[in-house]
Design an enzyme around this catalytic site. Structure first.
Site, PDB file in Angstrom:
ATOM      1  CD  GLN A   1      34.208  -2.555  -2.027  1.00  0.00           C
ATOM      2  OE1 GLN A   1      35.192  -2.343  -2.716  1.00  0.00           O
ATOM      3  NE2 GLN A   1      34.241  -3.377  -1.016  1.00  0.00           N
TER       4      GLN A   1
ATOM      5  N   GLY B   1      32.017  -8.381   1.006  1.00  0.00           N
ATOM      6  CA  GLY B   1      31.524  -9.621   1.584  1.00  0.00           C
ATOM      7  C   GLY B   1      30.891 -10.447   0.488  1.00  0.00           C
ATOM      8  CG  HIS B   2      32.354 -11.495  -2.757  1.00  0.00           C
ATOM      9  ND1 HIS B   2      33.368 -11.466  -3.669  1.00  0.00           N
ATOM     10  CD2 HIS B   2      31.800 -10.268  -2.778  1.00  0.00           C
ATOM     11  CE1 HIS B   2      33.430 -10.257  -4.220  1.00  0.00           C
ATOM     12  NE2 HIS B   2      32.488  -9.521  -3.688  1.00  0.00           N
TER      13      HIS B   2
ATOM     14  CG  ASP C   1      25.859  -5.544  -0.506  1.00  0.00           C
ATOM     15  OD1 ASP C   1      26.872  -6.158  -0.174  1.00  0.00           O
ATOM     16  OD2 ASP C   1      25.548  -4.428  -0.053  1.00  0.00           O
TER      17      ASP C   1
ATOM     18  CE  LYS D   1      30.851  -7.272  -6.284  1.00  0.00           C
ATOM     19  NZ  LYS D   1      29.775  -6.379  -5.849  1.00  0.00           N
TER      20      LYS D   1
HETATM   21  P1  IMP Z   1      34.172   1.784   3.135  1.00  0.00           P
HETATM   22  O1  IMP Z   1      34.443   1.022   1.880  1.00  0.00           O
HETATM   23  O2  IMP Z   1      34.225   0.928   4.376  1.00  0.00           O
HETATM   24  O3  IMP Z   1      35.016   3.023   3.256  1.00  0.00           O
HETATM   25  O4  IMP Z   1      32.650   2.306   3.061  1.00  0.00           O
HETATM   26  C1  IMP Z   1      32.251   3.303   2.130  1.00  0.00           C
HETATM   27  C2  IMP Z   1      30.866   3.014   1.573  1.00  0.00           C
HETATM   28  O5  IMP Z   1      30.923   1.839   0.760  1.00  0.00           O
HETATM   29  C3  IMP Z   1      29.803   2.724   2.644  1.00  0.00           C
HETATM   30  O6  IMP Z   1      28.565   3.225   2.176  1.00  0.00           O
HETATM   31  C4  IMP Z   1      29.765   1.209   2.685  1.00  0.00           C
HETATM   32  O7  IMP Z   1      28.525   0.735   3.160  1.00  0.00           O
HETATM   33  C5  IMP Z   1      29.977   0.879   1.225  1.00  0.00           C
HETATM   34  N1  IMP Z   1      30.550  -0.456   0.999  1.00  0.00           N
HETATM   35  C6  IMP Z   1      31.827  -0.843   1.170  1.00  0.00           C
HETATM   36  N2  IMP Z   1      31.979  -2.144   0.840  1.00  0.00           N
HETATM   37  C7  IMP Z   1      30.770  -2.581   0.423  1.00  0.00           C
HETATM   38  C8  IMP Z   1      30.304  -3.831  -0.082  1.00  0.00           C
HETATM   39  O8  IMP Z   1      31.029  -4.820  -0.248  1.00  0.00           O
HETATM   40  N3  IMP Z   1      28.984  -3.879  -0.408  1.00  0.00           N
HETATM   41  C9  IMP Z   1      28.160  -2.801  -0.288  1.00  0.00           C
HETATM   42  N4  IMP Z   1      28.562  -1.620   0.174  1.00  0.00           N
HETATM   43  C10 IMP Z   1      29.860  -1.507   0.525  1.00  0.00           C
END
Ligand code: IMP
Length: 429
Positions: free
Chosen positions: A223, A40-41, A13, A16
């Site tokens: 991420q 999420g972009h 977040d 990007k």
């Molecule tokens: P998962 O990717 O859904 O398995 O989540 C694992 C961890 O990564 C959690 O703490 C999510 O909040 C975090 N996470 C996954 N995708 C994002 C993103 O795009 N931005 C911020 N945190 C993310």
């Protein structure tokens, strides 16, 4: 002409979307190489706001978008995202979007397992997005995943579903969650296949041709390094490698072709989900950062945890992520805060550290060591050159560069695409 790889340097977040959009306007192809619709972009273009999860951001600029083999694809989510952005006036067709034939599919059972396991973890939950990302990557390494190319082979789908269901229904039953039926899943996949398959190809061939033709390729990470499954705050991480090296393995191109590595970092820090966050703020300043920075998850809408910039952590991300230049975003959120702090290391059980050690209890016990800065009273919002910035803001940025051992190559000063100060063109290498 060099290619560019963009990755997050904190916990995701970092903004990007805007940076990738800005760079995409100067690229020929934009490639997603890991993650899935957990990302999420947000892209603001004129009066339109696009929220992308799976589609490469370059599509907004009419550039060819590629979803590489390292991405996990929920076909329903992909099709509804395509329909949504077409509804906003974008062109998405097999001429503008290509999907790697060897990318992994996320099925509804992956989301169900993800959510059932998180519920079973209770207090110790990871705080996943619940979208089945982890279970899908687990199936990939367990060699039982369904891949995009399997949509063209009903027999393969049927055979693989038997193995998948044997595994997952056993687990779901154990967790007390509803199980899945093979025929319903098979029918669903066969119904989606004709809409997905026209986009599918061996994208490594296209990337190789583009590379040889001297086209500019932008690799768009999702991420961030501190959520990397190897280098992040494990187990509070996502299930893919988010470092720049993944741009190569996750798209099918050699490591020398992924180009200049840009890391994106906010001028402060945020995190969604559980896990260590040494510089987290629980006071009014933390609240202010969240409100001013509009820190709510793009995917889940959860409020983000906020804190001071953690230079020790970003320095670590620079080293393990291969970052050559930083894009600092949202500096304007710090405007008017009288005193600023930057975390420069940690104290853990009485010992000083310049980095975050890997052990879980040590990470949880890490207390920040801060350096303090005078804030600035005038606005940095919308500045288009360093000369327009308050002297204290420049001082803050220069000290951060020293601490993280990387230059701030670009500075983003507002949500609009042109609210950007470029110190060095990343495409020039
Ligand atoms: P998962 O990717 O859904 O398995 O989540 C694992 C961890 O990564 C959690 O703490 C999510 O909040 C975090 N996470 C996954 N995708 C994002 C993103 O795009 N931005 C911020 N945190 C993310």
């Amino acid at each position: 002409m060099a290619n560019v790889t963009v990755i997050g340097a904190q916990w995701g977040d970092e903004g990007k979307g805007k940076v990738v959009d800005w760079l995409a306007s100067r690229a020929d192809l934009v490639v997603r190489f890991q993650g899935g619709h957990n990302a999420g972009h947000t892209l603001v273009v004129g009066d339109q706001t696009y929220k992308l999860s799976l589609l490469p951001s370059g599509l907004v600029r009419g550039k060819m978008g590629i979803i590489g083999n390292g991405v996990v694809i929920d076909p329903e989510a992909l099709l509804s995202e395509i329909d949504r952005v077409i509804g906003q006036g974008l062109k998405v067709s097999p001429e503008t979007l290509r999907i790697a034939e060897n990318a992994i599919l996320i099925l509804p059972l992956h989301g169900a397992i993800d959510r059932a396991r998180e519920a079973a973890r209770g207090e110790g939950k990871i705080g996943t997005t619940g979208r089945g990302i982890g279970p899908a990557y687990e199936d990939k390494v367990a060699r039982r995943a369904i891949r995009v190319c399997d949509l063209a082979e009903p027999e393969t789908l049927s055979f693989k579903l038997d193995e998948l269901l044997l595994h997952h229904n056993t687990l779901l039953r154990g967790l007390g969650a509803p199980t899945f039926e093979k025929q319903a899943l098979l029918d669903q996949l066969l119904a989606l296949a004709p809409r997905i398959l026209p986009y599918v190809e061996p994208v490594w061939e296209r990337l190789d041709e583009a590379r040889r033709a001297g086209k500019r390729i932008l690799f768009e990470g999702a991420q961030a390094v501190m959520l990397d499954v190897d280098h992040g705050t494990y187990p509070f991480v996502t299930s893919s490698n988010t470092v720049a090296a993944t741009a190569a393995s996750g798209s099918g191109i050699g490591p020398s072709a992924t180009g200049f590595v840009l890391g994106i970092a906010k001028a402060y820090c945020t995190r969604v989900g559980s896990g260590p966050f040494p510089s987290e703020l629980f006071d009014d300043v933390g609240k202010l950062l969240g409100e001013r920075g509009r820190e709510f998850g793009t995917v889940t809408g959860r409020p983000r945890r906020c804190g001071w910039f953690d230079a020790a952590m970003v320095r670590q991300a620079v080293k393990v992520g291969g970052i050559q230049g930083i894009v600092m975003t949202k500096i304007d959120v710090l405007d008017g805060i009288p005193e600023l702090k930057v975390c420069v290391g940690y104290r853990i059980n009485g010992k000083k550290y310049t980095y975050l050690p890997a052990a879980m209890r040590a990470q949880a016990a890490a207390e920040p060591i801060y350096e303090t800065f005078a804030g600035w009273s005038s606005s940095t919002k919308g500045a288009r050159s360093y000369a327009e910035l308050p002297a204290e803001a420049v001082k803050y940025i220069r000290r951060v560069e020293e601490l993280i051992e990387a230059p701030v190559t670009l500075l983003s000063t507002g949500p609009e695409r042109d609210d950007t100060i470029m110190m060095r063109d990343p495409f020039e290498g």
